[in-house]
Write an enzyme that holds these catalytic residues in place. Sequence first.
Site, PDB file in Angstrom:
ATOM      1  N   GLU A 135      -3.481  -7.142  13.549  1.00 59.57           N
ATOM      2  CA  GLU A 135      -3.109  -6.903  12.158  1.00 59.57           C
ATOM      3  C   GLU A 135      -1.636  -6.539  12.036  1.00 59.57           C
ATOM      4  O   GLU A 135      -0.941  -6.986  11.119  1.00 59.57           O
ATOM      5  CB  GLU A 135      -3.977  -5.774  11.591  1.00 59.57           C
ATOM      6  CG  GLU A 135      -3.708  -5.440  10.138  1.00 59.57           C
ATOM      7  CD  GLU A 135      -4.550  -4.281   9.641  1.00 59.57           C
ATOM      8  OE1 GLU A 135      -4.654  -4.106   8.425  1.00 59.57           O
ATOM      9  OE2 GLU A 135      -5.110  -3.535  10.482  1.00 59.57           O
TER      10      GLU A 135
ATOM     11  N   ASP B 164       0.780  -1.235   0.000  1.00 63.56           N
ATOM     12  CA  ASP B 164       0.000   0.000   0.000  1.00 63.56           C
ATOM     13  C   ASP B 164       0.815   1.290   0.000  1.00 63.56           C
ATOM     14  O   ASP B 164       1.147   1.815  -1.045  1.00 63.56           O
ATOM     15  CB  ASP B 164      -0.974  -0.013   1.185  1.00 63.56           C
ATOM     16  CG  ASP B 164      -2.025  -1.103   1.045  1.00 63.56           C
ATOM     17  OD1 ASP B 164      -1.875  -1.946   0.135  1.00 63.56           O
ATOM     18  OD2 ASP B 164      -2.991  -1.131   1.819  1.00 63.56           O
TER      19      ASP B 164
END
Length: 674
Positions: A642, A401
């Site tokens: 995460e 990303d």
Amino acid sequence: HIRARLAARGSTRAAVELDDLTLPSNQLACPLGSTAAPLAGARAGLLGTLGRWWNGGDSSGGGLPRSCARVAVLMLTVPLGSQVEFVYISNPRHASAEARAAALTSYGFSQRLAAAEADFTRKFDARFPIADALVARLDEQTGETPPSTSTEEEKNKPSTKKKKKTTKKLRASLRRMAMAALSNMLGGTGYFYGSSLVQAAPAQLRMTRAAPLFTAVPSRPFFPRGFLWDEGFHQLLVHHWDAAYARDCLAHWLDLMDHEGWIPREQILGAEARARVPHEFVTQHATHANPPTLFLAMHAMLAHLRRLQQQGQGDGAGRADVHAAQDSDNWSGAKASAAEEAHAVRDFFRGALPRLHRWFQWFNDTQQGELPGAYRWRGRERRAAEVNEELNAKTLSSGLDDFPRASHPSPIERHLDLRCWMALAARAMATMALQAGELADESEQGEELTRLASYASEYSRTAAQLEDFPGLVELHFDEDAGAFADFGLNTDEVSLERHPQTGRLERRVRGEPRPEFVRHFGYVSLFPLLMRLLPCDAPQLGRVLEQLTDPALLWTPFGLRSLAPTSSIYMKHNTEHDKPYWRGPIWININYLALAALRHYADTCAVGGEAQAAAHAAYEQLHAAVVGNIHRQYEQSGFLWEQYSSEENGRGQGTKPFTGWTALVALALGERYP
């Protein structure tokens, strides 16, 4: 009546058939208050009486008037603490009725659940042992204080009994975490069906054909859908648990491929799924790729196949045989012989190879760079043109990303990670074709064998080209910085500043971009190591190992951070509301690949050599750091996360529970690597 039945059985648990109970028909009344006419056979079975009553009686004319509501209230009087369950079965007079009813009660369910849990535990302990050396290292990190003793010398000696107790407790805690990780990965696997919204060209939107997808998901509450690059990591864990289960998931993903060889990176199937996803991420762009991590799972299958072949050849020594015996136990509970399972893997390869070939060629056709052997993720140019608020245009197609790339997206970019992914894919393709051909039966058609031989030859050449170390160095090694890197049109003089009129943060460029290596040391810089493209005798291997263990760069007591503090973009927002994602936090999927690579070099480089010693030392330290921190955070919060902070004591952050690739800790505990 029930109490009498219990007493007769001499038990506190009994089944009572309602039709054994009787009820005088004169106790039946219309809910409105009028008494129903008596039924013939005043004391019939309860269900029969009610049925006749509701249906208007029998030939005698008795029954409930049609004007009354058909409602019956059954009151049972039982001792306090009793549990009453109503079980509905057909044909209650059949010999099997009692057994069928018992299976539907909470007691019967509890028995079956206990049996399933015992089977799961047995299988888990066989497939996910915890490395003794890791437990010992983690045990040392706990810093247990020895009990007081009578002499000063004895005070410094740890209590053997207490040490064993602590070690046993630690092992049990690690096991619970690993079982939770695997269970949630499997429990998060879902079956989805629907179409995706795709943009094949500017202003040209279309819906894909409706299709099913059986896949694991990163996080059930937050990301309840399939992600292409996540799934390759997911299936490493699933495959270790059940090879047939993993093949089913992978086959579904390959069936989503379009006629050109493209697979949408995010599977938002159907209107319900689209309603839960931010608008900017809904449309999938047909020129944007995603890391081909499914080839990681293919490498795991190849290792699985080798173990099966060893077992079939009577090589029962060592750990390989244990794996092979375990691998024959598939997800449906059936047992398959090593030969049968090897045929199943071979058949999967043969069915998958044409699709994987098309997928690889799609990457070659759409993601090529300007120079031979160079690759470039597509999609950055569009973001740079549409969004002037990003500090560094995102590369969503890379999976990383907001990891910083060249400041100015352009066709001259060369992306190191994509080149390394393609090398991994080519090697997998070549090996799969060779294995499928070697396992061919005498009855196989010549055309099929010719096709497999063609794949093996083509991809062996391609793998050799992409694994060519001098070629990799020429395209991606920055001699001045002594590091592997991307290349592109770049300047570090970029910042986010507030617009004097609007007050919004906007990107400001104060330096002139020029073609150069992009010096943002981080996960991308490690990819030649992660994909094992560095020869043991290459000086760059020693250099990368030094960089990996340097606290000023990526090394932390909790794992490898994603971006070094030396980067001008370290821990910086990409927009006013877009927090750093791959710009410092610790991610477990890349740390797992790093552990696998370090273990590879520790095992394959010359024993006693500098590279082997450095890789071994780095592996042991990183192994304990990553697993130890995940375990501490799990014990404190009850969740796998995460990502983990590289600055705040390794604190879990981002989405929770995140039992996608963070669940790879279950494999790391037992040193299971592809």
